[in-house]
Design an enzyme around this catalytic site. Structure first.
Site, PDB file in Angstrom:
ATOM      1  N   ASN A 225       0.835  -1.201   0.000  1.00  0.00           N
ATOM      2  CA  ASN A 225       0.000   0.000   0.000  1.00  0.00           C
ATOM      3  C   ASN A 225       0.871   1.252   0.000  1.00  0.00           C
ATOM      4  O   ASN A 225       1.929   1.271   0.621  1.00  0.00           O
ATOM      5  CB  ASN A 225      -0.899   0.017   1.242  1.00  0.00           C
TER       6      ASN A 225
ATOM      7  N   HIS B 135      -4.460   2.797   2.678  1.00  0.00           N
ATOM      8  CA  HIS B 135      -4.354   1.925   3.863  1.00  0.00           C
ATOM      9  C   HIS B 135      -2.925   1.639   4.306  1.00  0.00           C
ATOM     10  O   HIS B 135      -2.695   0.655   5.004  1.00  0.00           O
ATOM     11  CB  HIS B 135      -5.129   0.614   3.648  1.00  0.00           C
TER      12      HIS B 135
ATOM     13  N   HIS C 191       6.759  -1.384   2.347  1.00  0.00           N
ATOM     14  CA  HIS C 191       6.776  -2.765   2.805  1.00  0.00           C
ATOM     15  C   HIS C 191       5.768  -3.596   2.023  1.00  0.00           C
ATOM     16  O   HIS C 191       4.776  -3.089   1.533  1.00  0.00           O
ATOM     17  CB  HIS C 191       6.517  -2.875   4.309  1.00  0.00           C
TER      18      HIS C 191
ATOM     19  N   HIS D 209       3.531  -7.205   2.154  1.00  0.00           N
ATOM     20  CA  HIS D 209       2.990  -8.296   2.952  1.00  0.00           C
ATOM     21  C   HIS D 209       2.917  -9.545   2.079  1.00  0.00           C
ATOM     22  O   HIS D 209       2.447  -9.478   0.940  1.00  0.00           O
ATOM     23  CB  HIS D 209       1.557  -7.983   3.396  1.00  0.00           C
TER      24      HIS D 209
END
Length: 132
Positions: free
Chosen positions: A82, A88, A95, A97
């Protein structure tokens, strides 16, 4: 960045559950996982948004994304990244996820699509291409 939680993790000032590390990137477990095996891959270079990240740093991130995705054993997973608060992003350090997906765990997505004409799509493609 002195107040960045991920920069503190990279420097060892805050603990994490490290998975893998390269000269330019770090992978570690997410402490607020959406599913078993949810982890993060971050560049060691601090910047908030992906377009600010030097391509050399992204190369290390990309290698770790592939290696950690394979090592997780997940056959289905999402890779999420994001950029900005309204998208968000909570931690202002780029980063990614890696979120394993099962029938009962993982990322839930509701995708509202827009219909664009072929001419609108071509104009957008031309605009983006002209800026590369």
């Amino acid at each position: 960045m002195a107040d960045c939680i991920f920069c503190k993790i990279i420097k060892g000032a805050l603990p994490c559950f490290r998975i893998a590390e390269t000269e330019g990137a770090l992978a570690f477990m997410d402490i607020f996982p959406l599913s078993r095996g949810h982890c993060l891959v971050i560049p060691k270079h601090h910047c908030q948004k992906l377009h600010e990240l030097p391509e050399e740093s992204m190369a290390d991130v990309g290698r770790l994304l592939v290696r950690v995705s394979k090592a997780s054993g997940a056959t289905d997973y999402n890779v999420l990244q994001n950029n900005g608060a309204i998208a968000h992003q909570v931690v202002n350090h780029v980063h990614f996820h890696i979120i394993p997906k099962t029938d009962s765990e993982g990322l839930g997505i509701h995708w509202d699509v827009n219909k664009l004409s072929d001419s609108e799509l071509q104009k957008l493609a031309d605009y983006i291409k002209s800026r590369l």
